[in-house]
Design a protein around this motif. Sequence first.
Motif, PDB file in Angstrom:
ATOM      1  N   TYR A  94       0.829  -1.203   0.000  1.00  0.00           N
ATOM      2  CA  TYR A  94       0.000   0.000   0.000  1.00  0.00           C
ATOM      3  C   TYR A  94       0.870   1.262   0.000  1.00  0.00           C
ATOM      4  O   TYR A  94       0.643   2.194  -0.777  1.00  0.00           O
ATOM      5  CB  TYR A  94      -0.928  -0.014   1.215  1.00  0.00           C
ATOM      6  CG  TYR A  94      -1.736   1.244   1.373  1.00  0.00           C
ATOM      7  CD1 TYR A  94      -2.872   1.455   0.596  1.00  0.00           C
ATOM      8  CD2 TYR A  94      -1.360   2.224   2.287  1.00  0.00           C
ATOM      9  CE1 TYR A  94      -3.625   2.628   0.730  1.00  0.00           C
ATOM     10  CE2 TYR A  94      -2.100   3.385   2.425  1.00  0.00           C
ATOM     11  CZ  TYR A  94      -3.219   3.578   1.643  1.00  0.00           C
ATOM     12  OH  TYR A  94      -3.952   4.733   1.772  1.00  0.00           O
ATOM     13  N   LYS A  95       1.874   1.306   0.867  1.00  0.00           N
ATOM     14  CA  LYS A  95       2.766   2.467   0.921  1.00  0.00           C
ATOM     15  C   LYS A  95       3.483   2.664  -0.406  1.00  0.00           C
ATOM     16  O   LYS A  95       3.597   3.789  -0.901  1.00  0.00           O
ATOM     17  CB  LYS A  95       3.787   2.319   2.058  1.00  0.00           C
ATOM     18  CG  LYS A  95       3.196   2.524   3.426  1.00  0.00           C
ATOM     19  CD  LYS A  95       4.209   2.707   4.544  1.00  0.00           C
ATOM     20  CE  LYS A  95       5.398   1.808   4.480  1.00  0.00           C
ATOM     21  NZ  LYS A  95       6.256   1.879   5.667  1.00  0.00           N
ATOM     22  N   GLN A  96       3.948   1.557  -0.985  1.00  0.00           N
ATOM     23  CA  GLN A  96       4.652   1.620  -2.270  1.00  0.00           C
ATOM     24  C   GLN A  96       3.728   2.176  -3.362  1.00  0.00           C
ATOM     25  O   GLN A  96       4.126   3.041  -4.145  1.00  0.00           O
ATOM     26  CB  GLN A  96       5.145   0.230  -2.657  1.00  0.00           C
ATOM     27  CG  GLN A  96       5.877   0.170  -3.970  1.00  0.00           C
ATOM     28  CD  GLN A  96       6.250  -1.256  -4.337  1.00  0.00           C
ATOM     29  OE1 GLN A  96       5.902  -2.211  -3.648  1.00  0.00           O
ATOM     30  NE2 GLN A  96       6.957  -1.411  -5.439  1.00  0.00           N
ATOM     31  N   LYS A  98       0.969   4.051  -2.967  1.00  0.00           N
ATOM     32  CA  LYS A  98       0.632   5.444  -2.693  1.00  0.00           C
ATOM     33  C   LYS A  98       1.785   6.372  -3.057  1.00  0.00           C
ATOM     34  O   LYS A  98       1.581   7.459  -3.585  1.00  0.00           O
ATOM     35  CB  LYS A  98       0.259   5.643  -1.220  1.00  0.00           C
ATOM     36  CG  LYS A  98      -1.149   5.208  -0.872  1.00  0.00           C
ATOM     37  CD  LYS A  98      -2.150   5.798  -1.826  1.00  0.00           C
ATOM     38  CE  LYS A  98      -3.236   6.549  -1.158  1.00  0.00           C
ATOM     39  NZ  LYS A  98      -4.239   7.067  -2.094  1.00  0.00           N
ATOM     40  N   ASN A  99       3.016   5.932  -2.787  1.00  0.00           N
ATOM     41  CA  ASN A  99       4.189   6.738  -3.128  1.00  0.00           C
ATOM     42  C   ASN A  99       4.340   6.896  -4.640  1.00  0.00           C
ATOM     43  O   ASN A  99       4.870   7.893  -5.111  1.00  0.00           O
ATOM     44  CB  ASN A  99       5.460   6.145  -2.527  1.00  0.00           C
ATOM     45  CG  ASN A  99       5.526   6.335  -1.025  1.00  0.00           C
ATOM     46  OD1 ASN A  99       4.895   7.226  -0.468  1.00  0.00           O
ATOM     47  ND2 ASN A  99       6.286   5.485  -0.357  1.00  0.00           N
ATOM     48  N   SER A 100       3.873   5.896  -5.385  1.00  0.00           N
ATOM     49  CA  SER A 100       3.960   5.975  -6.851  1.00  0.00           C
ATOM     50  C   SER A 100       2.776   6.741  -7.442  1.00  0.00           C
ATOM     51  O   SER A 100       2.688   6.924  -8.647  1.00  0.00           O
ATOM     52  CB  SER A 100       4.046   4.575  -7.466  1.00  0.00           C
ATOM     53  OG  SER A 100       2.810   3.896  -7.313  1.00  0.00           O
ATOM     54  N   GLY A 101       1.844   7.168  -6.587  1.00  0.00           N
ATOM     55  CA  GLY A 101       0.716   7.972  -7.045  1.00  0.00           C
ATOM     56  C   GLY A 101      -0.484   7.168  -7.502  1.00  0.00           C
ATOM     57  O   GLY A 101      -1.414   7.717  -8.088  1.00  0.00           O
TER      58      GLY A 101
END
Length: 129
Positions: A94-96, A98-101
């Motif tokens: 999820y974090k990955q 979200k960081n990629s947009g």
Amino acid sequence: MSHCFYLPGQKKKRTLKCLTLATKMEILKAVESGTKKKGQIAKMYKIPSNTLSTLLHNKEKIIASYKKTNESPNVKCLRLSSYKDVDSELYAWYKQMKNSGADINKQILHNQAARIADSLGHNEEKELK
């Protein structure tokens, strides 16, 4: 079409009130301070006295849940995952994303959780709900 009515002398059902963890903590602190009686605190928060008793009985669970939510004021309860390995991998994914947009919705999250659970050997559908 049904109509709801009450006969004379019949009590109306009370509306259920869902308390946030922050409100539960306020109530516990008010009881701990000892400045007001439990009945007064229950009236102040517009909750029945048996609800206050339940909160006091579950005091340790409430405090632990409040700490686990990083003291987030709007959380009403804390549901922990049955599978911490699935939970930690899903959170990393999820974090990955979200960081990629990427735009992530409930269905995408659920599908990814199912894939991760399956890859880790948790392949019963009911386990993920």
